[in-house]
Design an enzyme around this catalytic site. Sequence first.
Site, short mmCIF file in Angstrom:
data_model
loop_
_atom_site.label_atom_id
_atom_site.label_comp_id
_atom_site.label_asym_id
_atom_site.label_seq_id
_atom_site.Cartn_x
_atom_site.Cartn_y
_atom_site.Cartn_z
N ILE A 202 37.75 44.82 38.73
CA ILE A 202 36.54 44.18 39.25
C ILE A 202 36.46 44.31 40.77
O ILE A 202 35.39 44.59 41.32
CB ILE A 202 36.51 42.70 38.82
CG1 ILE A 202 36.35 42.59 37.30
CG2 ILE A 202 35.37 41.95 39.52
CD1 ILE A 202 36.67 41.22 36.73
N GLY A 203 37.56 44.10 41.46
CA GLY A 203 37.56 44.21 42.92
C GLY A 203 37.14 45.59 43.38
O GLY A 203 36.34 45.73 44.32
N TYR B 243 47.15 27.91 33.64
CA TYR B 243 46.18 28.91 34.09
C TYR B 243 44.86 28.26 34.45
O TYR B 243 44.26 28.59 35.49
CB TYR B 243 45.97 29.97 33.00
CG TYR B 243 44.84 30.93 33.31
CD1 TYR B 243 44.93 31.79 34.41
CD2 TYR B 243 43.69 30.97 32.52
CE1 TYR B 243 43.89 32.66 34.71
CE2 TYR B 243 42.65 31.85 32.81
CZ TYR B 243 42.76 32.70 33.90
OH TYR B 243 41.73 33.55 34.21
#
Length: 278
Positions: A17-18, A167
């Site tokens: 995604i980055g 998480y």
Amino acid sequence: MNLHGKTLFITGASRGIGLAIATRAARDGANVVIAAKTSDPNPKLPGTIHSAAEEIRAAGGQALPLQVDIREEGQVLAAVKQAVEAFGGIDILVNNASAISLTGTEQTPIKRYDLMNQINARGTFLCTQACLPELKKSAAAGRNPHVLTMSPPLSMKTRWFAPHTAYTMAKYGMSMCTLGHAGEFRQYGIAVNSLWPRTAIATAALQMIPGVDLARCRKPEILADAAYFILTSDAKDVANSGNFFIDDELLGRHGVTDLERYSVTPGTRDFIPDFFVD
């Protein structure tokens, strides 16, 4: 408004995604600081800061690959300094780096708990803090500064915590940064938002989770295109800050309703839903 000449500091931008957000910005001629850990090739996780830099340059942007562990304050501060030396400032911060372990309490070693919280919540806070002076300068120069964090809407329901409490706590910590910083930075004209996918996204990290059918996922480009709409919006407009955007909803508001090109498998209708979306 576009991203030509803007400088983006993106954590975890060596892949997934980055990197998709970075290459989308590069198509406008943006400068991208790749702040990620992977410098040497890893057979399990393709992509390094150097291969990402090549893709960004090929797309039309400038790239500064920096090996950065966002758990280390000194490394983050040094990366910000190098970014300013290379490009003159920072206009956009994308908090994308994240760690995941979908385990119950008994199955989560404290070392893994610490890793998730240090990267997700603490890392987001640290990078935002480190970039803030440059984002303020960007605002003063009328360069439309944004902070975008890849984190979910805050939904305080048991079903989002019970299967993987550690998480969820770490990921929601990123979202709480958005909630607080949007209000805190509004006085400076800095927009702060979060973006999250409705469906699972086919990334190298997702492939590491047993049992995930990547054929029922969407591509990272759906988040890159959604992020682009956020990062080119007017940061001074109150309505453009403090939001928890969902990718397909945001694209729909901008007239993008045919999402077929984002499907890993053309024709898919039964996508894997992502966590935290009610």
